[in-house]
Design a protein around this motif. Structure first.
Motif, PDB file in Angstrom:
ATOM      1  N   LYS A 177      37.097  76.873  64.919  1.00 22.24           N
ATOM      2  CA  LYS A 177      38.041  75.762  64.868  1.00 22.24           C
ATOM      3  C   LYS A 177      37.431  74.648  64.014  1.00 22.24           C
ATOM      4  CE  LYS A 177      39.908  74.618  68.819  1.00 22.24           C
ATOM      5  NZ  LYS A 177      39.966  74.217  70.258  1.00 22.24           N
ATOM      6  N   ILE A 178      38.211  74.139  63.062  1.00 22.33           N
ATOM      7  CA  ILE A 178      37.716  73.164  62.094  1.00 22.33           C
ATOM      8  C   ILE A 178      38.467  71.841  62.229  1.00 22.33           C
ATOM      9  CG2 ILE A 178      37.407  72.652  59.633  1.00 22.33           C
ATOM     10  CD1 ILE A 178      35.610  74.903  60.535  1.00 22.33           C
ATOM     11  N   TRP A 179      37.714  70.753  62.248  1.00 26.37           N
ATOM     12  CA  TRP A 179      38.256  69.401  62.338  1.00 26.37           C
ATOM     13  C   TRP A 179      38.294  68.793  60.940  1.00 26.37           C
ATOM     14  CZ3 TRP A 179      39.269  65.928  66.547  1.00 26.37           C
ATOM     15  CH2 TRP A 179      39.311  64.559  66.208  1.00 26.37           C
ATOM     16  N   ILE A 180      39.468  68.359  60.471  1.00 28.80           N
ATOM     17  CA  ILE A 180      39.579  67.699  59.166  1.00 28.80           C
ATOM     18  C   ILE A 180      39.339  66.207  59.360  1.00 28.80           C
ATOM     19  CG2 ILE A 180      41.036  67.246  57.165  1.00 28.80           C
ATOM     20  CD1 ILE A 180      42.574  69.810  57.794  1.00 28.80           C
ATOM     21  N   GLU A 181      38.272  65.706  58.753  1.00 23.16           N
ATOM     22  CA  GLU A 181      37.816  64.330  58.964  1.00 23.16           C
ATOM     23  C   GLU A 181      38.461  63.374  57.953  1.00 23.16           C
ATOM     24  OE1 GLU A 181      36.134  60.994  60.260  1.00 23.16           O
ATOM     25  OE2 GLU A 181      36.004  62.919  61.299  1.00 23.16           O
ATOM     26  N   ASP A 182      39.073  62.293  58.451  1.00 20.05           N
ATOM     27  CA  ASP A 182      39.683  61.324  57.541  1.00 20.05           C
ATOM     28  C   ASP A 182      39.170  59.908  57.754  1.00 20.05           C
ATOM     29  OD1 ASP A 182      40.883  60.858  59.978  1.00 20.05           O
ATOM     30  OD2 ASP A 182      42.872  60.484  59.130  1.00 20.05           O
ATOM     31  N   ASP A 183      38.123  59.761  58.549  1.00 21.48           N
ATOM     32  CA  ASP A 183      37.539  58.444  58.798  1.00 21.48           C
ATOM     33  C   ASP A 183      36.231  58.303  58.020  1.00 21.48           C
ATOM     34  OD1 ASP A 183      36.878  55.980  59.766  1.00 21.48           O
ATOM     35  OD2 ASP A 183      36.379  56.643  61.782  1.00 21.48           O
ATOM     36  N   TYR A 184      35.244  59.124  58.379  1.00 22.18           N
ATOM     37  CA  TYR A 184      33.969  59.103  57.667  1.00 22.18           C
ATOM     38  C   TYR A 184      34.089  59.830  56.322  1.00 22.18           C
ATOM     39  CZ  TYR A 184      31.962  57.801  62.194  1.00 22.18           C
ATOM     40  OH  TYR A 184      31.666  57.183  63.368  1.00 22.18           O
ATOM     41  N   VAL A 185      33.183  59.464  55.385  1.00 20.45           N
ATOM     42  CA  VAL A 185      33.102  60.097  54.067  1.00 20.45           C
ATOM     43  C   VAL A 185      31.702  60.651  53.889  1.00 20.45           C
ATOM     44  CG1 VAL A 185      33.067  59.654  51.583  1.00 20.45           C
ATOM     45  CG2 VAL A 185      34.894  58.703  52.990  1.00 20.45           C
ATOM     46  N   ARG A 186      31.599  61.884  53.394  1.00 23.96           N
ATOM     47  CA  ARG A 186      30.284  62.504  53.174  1.00 23.96           C
ATOM     48  C   ARG A 186      29.753  62.247  51.774  1.00 23.96           C
ATOM     49  NH1 ARG A 186      27.690  67.235  51.170  1.00 23.96           N
ATOM     50  NH2 ARG A 186      29.518  67.420  49.829  1.00 23.96           N
ATOM     51  N   ALA A 187      30.604  62.387  50.758  1.00 25.74           N
ATOM     52  CA  ALA A 187      30.114  62.297  49.384  1.00 25.74           C
ATOM     53  C   ALA A 187      31.247  61.879  48.466  1.00 25.74           C
ATOM     54  CB  ALA A 187      29.553  63.650  48.920  1.00 25.74           C
ATOM     55  N   VAL A 188      30.890  61.329  47.312  1.00 24.65           N
ATOM     56  CA  VAL A 188      31.873  60.981  46.283  1.00 24.65           C
ATOM     57  C   VAL A 188      31.396  61.521  44.947  1.00 24.65           C
ATOM     58  CG1 VAL A 188      32.718  58.896  47.434  1.00 24.65           C
ATOM     59  CG2 VAL A 188      30.773  58.751  45.861  1.00 24.65           C
ATOM     60  N   ARG A 189      32.333  61.718  44.050  1.00 30.08           N
ATOM     61  CA  ARG A 189      31.999  62.175  42.709  1.00 30.08           C
ATOM     62  C   ARG A 189      31.063  61.170  42.037  1.00 30.08           C
ATOM     63  NH1 ARG A 189      36.466  63.848  38.092  1.00 30.08           N
ATOM     64  NH2 ARG A 189      34.988  64.728  36.592  1.00 30.08           N
ATOM     65  N   GLY A 190      29.989  61.699  41.430  1.00 28.98           N
ATOM     66  CA  GLY A 190      28.984  60.836  40.832  1.00 28.98           C
ATOM     67  C   GLY A 190      27.819  60.576  41.764  1.00 28.98           C
ATOM     68  N   GLY A 191      27.967  60.939  43.056  1.00 27.89           N
ATOM     69  CA  GLY A 191      26.886  60.799  44.016  1.00 27.89           C
ATOM     70  C   GLY A 191      26.020  62.044  44.037  1.00 27.89           C
ATOM     71  N   ILE A 192      25.573  62.428  45.226  1.00 31.46           N
ATOM     72  CA  ILE A 192      24.673  63.584  45.333  1.00 31.46           C
ATOM     73  C   ILE A 192      25.296  64.722  46.143  1.00 31.46           C
ATOM     74  CG2 ILE A 192      22.568  62.237  45.014  1.00 31.46           C
ATOM     75  CD1 ILE A 192      22.175  62.318  48.072  1.00 31.46           C
ATOM     76  N   GLY A 193      26.643  64.718  46.236  1.00 29.10           N
ATOM     77  CA  GLY A 193      27.314  65.742  47.034  1.00 29.10           C
ATOM     78  C   GLY A 193      27.065  67.155  46.554  1.00 29.10           C
ATOM     79  N   GLU A 194      26.856  67.349  45.247  1.00 27.70           N
ATOM     80  CA  GLU A 194      26.634  68.691  44.724  1.00 27.70           C
ATOM     81  C   GLU A 194      25.177  69.109  44.804  1.00 27.70           C
ATOM     82  OE1 GLU A 194      27.618  68.976  40.613  1.00 27.70           O
ATOM     83  OE2 GLU A 194      26.378  67.269  40.010  1.00 27.70           O
ATOM     84  N   ALA A 195      24.288  68.216  45.263  1.00 26.64           N
ATOM     85  CA  ALA A 195      22.868  68.538  45.415  1.00 26.64           C
ATOM     86  C   ALA A 195      22.607  69.057  46.823  1.00 26.64           C
ATOM     87  CB  ALA A 195      22.012  67.301  45.145  1.00 26.64           C
ATOM     88  N   LYS A 196      21.637  69.927  46.934  1.00 30.13           N
ATOM     89  CA  LYS A 196      21.258  70.480  48.236  1.00 30.13           C
ATOM     90  C   LYS A 196      20.134  69.601  48.788  1.00 30.13           C
ATOM     91  CE  LYS A 196      21.579  74.290  51.000  1.00 30.13           C
ATOM     92  NZ  LYS A 196      22.772  74.568  51.792  1.00 30.13           N
ATOM     93  N   THR A 197      20.529  68.530  49.438  1.00 32.40           N
ATOM     94  CA  THR A 197      19.560  67.551  49.911  1.00 32.40           C
ATOM     95  C   THR A 197      19.958  67.033  51.280  1.00 32.40           C
ATOM     96  OG1 THR A 197      18.435  65.471  49.370  1.00 32.40           O
ATOM     97  CG2 THR A 197      20.738  65.662  48.719  1.00 32.40           C
ATOM     98  N   GLY A 198      18.967  66.616  52.059  1.00 37.00           N
ATOM     99  CA  GLY A 198      19.207  66.232  53.435  1.00 37.00           C
ATOM    100  C   GLY A 198      20.151  65.065  53.599  1.00 37.00           C
ATOM    101  N   GLY A 199      20.222  64.166  52.607  1.00 30.85           N
ATOM    102  CA  GLY A 199      21.099  63.012  52.712  1.00 30.85           C
ATOM    103  C   GLY A 199      22.553  63.385  52.912  1.00 30.85           C
ATOM    104  N   ASN A 200      22.974  64.510  52.338  1.00 32.51           N
ATOM    105  CA  ASN A 200      24.351  64.961  52.506  1.00 32.51           C
ATOM    106  C   ASN A 200      24.623  65.394  53.941  1.00 32.51           C
ATOM    107  OD1 ASN A 200      25.136  64.610  49.819  1.00 32.51           O
ATOM    108  ND2 ASN A 200      24.303  66.582  49.228  1.00 32.51           N
ATOM    109  N   TYR A 201      23.603  65.888  54.597  1.00 34.88           N
ATOM    110  CA  TYR A 201      23.796  66.451  55.929  1.00 34.88           C
ATOM    111  C   TYR A 201      23.703  65.381  57.009  1.00 34.88           C
ATOM    112  CZ  TYR A 201      23.700  70.798  53.426  1.00 34.88           C
ATOM    113  OH  TYR A 201      24.015  71.810  52.551  1.00 34.88           O
ATOM    114  N   VAL A 202      22.801  64.421  56.831  1.00 33.35           N
ATOM    115  CA  VAL A 202      22.755  63.330  57.815  1.00 33.35           C
ATOM    116  C   VAL A 202      24.027  62.500  57.722  1.00 33.35           C
ATOM    117  CG1 VAL A 202      21.585  61.584  56.367  1.00 33.35           C
ATOM    118  CG2 VAL A 202      21.231  61.607  58.851  1.00 33.35           C
ATOM    119  N   ALA A 203      24.638  62.440  56.530  1.00 32.46           N
ATOM    120  CA  ALA A 203      25.899  61.704  56.384  1.00 32.46           C
ATOM    121  C   ALA A 203      27.035  62.362  57.147  1.00 32.46           C
ATOM    122  CB  ALA A 203      26.259  61.596  54.899  1.00 32.46           C
ATOM    123  N   SER A 204      26.855  63.621  57.494  1.00 33.50           N
ATOM    124  CA  SER A 204      27.927  64.359  58.177  1.00 33.50           C
ATOM    125  C   SER A 204      27.809  64.334  59.695  1.00 33.50           C
ATOM    126  CB  SER A 204      27.911  65.820  57.705  1.00 33.50           C
ATOM    127  OG  SER A 204      26.796  66.523  58.247  1.00 33.50           O
TER     128      SER A 204
END
Length: 356
Positions: A177-204
């Motif tokens: 079961k998957i929750w579609i999140e519309d409050d918090y944001v994990r990444a934006v274009r130009g950020g580090i969303g496409e990188a495999k780094t811990g910052g993306n995961y703590v943001a989630s």
């Protein structure tokens, strides 16, 4: 080619009992790989040593500025005893893509693959051979300069650790079961969303906790600007089969370029299925579900391989995917990818590397 120094443990750990379930990411093998980097000297001193704590200065830059990256891949025990890796060259390429974004020195791809192979070979006894088990491989790099100031580090450690694992989700191949999140944001274009780094995961994590409290396994993120277009799940890329067409969000700089994602797209195209990589809105998904056009939803990733999705929730709307069971395409993809990984299906695409 790396000249890897090897120091074997004199106190080997007991192997996991075959009858006990393997909880993902909780058990670690006897050895680890380490290699140092220093500006002006480059990557040097590659070695395999007993698994041990890492000693760093409290001022090490990784603790203060988050300059670190990681990867994930698996080793499999084939029925004939061979040890197989699935597309490790892609992990090596993605490592350097992440490194470039995070100002970490690149590692020669052949050195990355060699280090993985040598460590897996030494700890081969830890590779489980039960159903839905494998040896998870975690390469990572951390900045180690003892310095408080925002700049790239001059020194780094590249390490690899290994962990025998079972299924990533407790549900196994049963739909999640998957929750579609519309409050918090994990990444934006130009950020580090496409990188495999811990910052993306703590943001989630905040959204992940909220989803768990509501009985959902994972969070599906929306774009960080308009907050209406699907991006990816916390631990997976996402696919939708609508009216016979396979849809997945296009890579736009804020989505991780998944290796299983790439493999699934290639397989679907081989099988003659139309595949579209494009923007997909929540509204489009809701309408497809309401009209009966939503045929399947599944996630892809190294940890879970293929993870069917039975329910999506967005705000007050709960979308059930067909009868909530496993779709035909999801099952076929899972059987094909795992069949290739385990050597049960001929590798006609050059995706398998054998550890000898």
């Amino acid at each position: 080619m790396l000249a890897i120094r090897v120091e074997k443990t004199i106190n080997p750990k007991p192997l996991p009992e075959p009858e006990n379930p393997l909880k993902f990411g909780t058990i670690f093998t006897d050895h680890m790989f380490i290699m140092n980097y220093e500006t002006g000297k480059g990557w040097h001193d590659p070695r395999i040593v007993p698994y041990q704590p890492v000693v760093l200065e409290p001022s090490a830059m990784v603790f203060h500025y988050g300059q670190e990256m990681f990867e994930g891949l698996k080793a499999y025990r084939a029925d004939d005893g061979r040890i197989l890796l699935f597309r490790p060259d892609m992990n090596a390429k993605r490592t350097n893509h992440t490194n470039e974004r995070l100002c970490i020195p690149k590692i020669p791809e052949e050195d990355f693959v060699q280090a993985v192979k040598e460590l897996v070979k030494i700890d081969a006894a830890w590779i489980p051979n039960r159903k839905e088990t494998s040896l998870y491989i975690r390469p990572f790099i951390i900045a180690t300069d003892p310095f408080l100031g925002v700049r790239p580090s001059d020194t780094y450690l590249f390490m690899i650790i290994l962990s025998p694992v079972g299924a990533y989700y407790p549900e196994g191949l049963n739909p999640v079961k998957i929750w579609i999140e519309d409050d918090y944001v994990r990444a934006v274009r130009g950020g580090i969303g496409e990188a495999k780094t811990g910052g993306n995961y703590v943001a989630s994590m905040a959204a992940q906790l909220k989803a768990h409290e509501e009985g959902y396994s994972q969070v599906l993120w929306l774009d960080g600007v308009e907050r209406k277009y699907i991006e990816e799940v916390g631990a997976m890329n996402i696919f939708f089969k609508i009216r016979g067409t396979v849809l997945t969000p296009m890579l736009n700089g804020s989505i991780l370029p998944g290796i299983t994602r790439n493999s699934v797209i290639a397989l679907c195209k081989e099988w003659g299925l139309p595949v579209e990589e494009r923007r997909i809105s929540v509204e489009e998904l809701y309408e497809a579900s309401k009209n009966g056009d939503m045929e399947e939803v599944f996630g892809t990733g190294t940890a879970a391989v293929i993870s069917p999705v039975g329910h999506l929730r967005f705000q007050d709307h709960v979308i059930q995917i067909q009868d909530g069971g496993i779709g035909e395409l999801s099952q076929k993809l899972y059987d094909t990818v795992t069949g290739i990984q385990l050597g049960r299906i001929p590798d006609i695409r050059g995706w398998i590397t054998e550890v000898k």
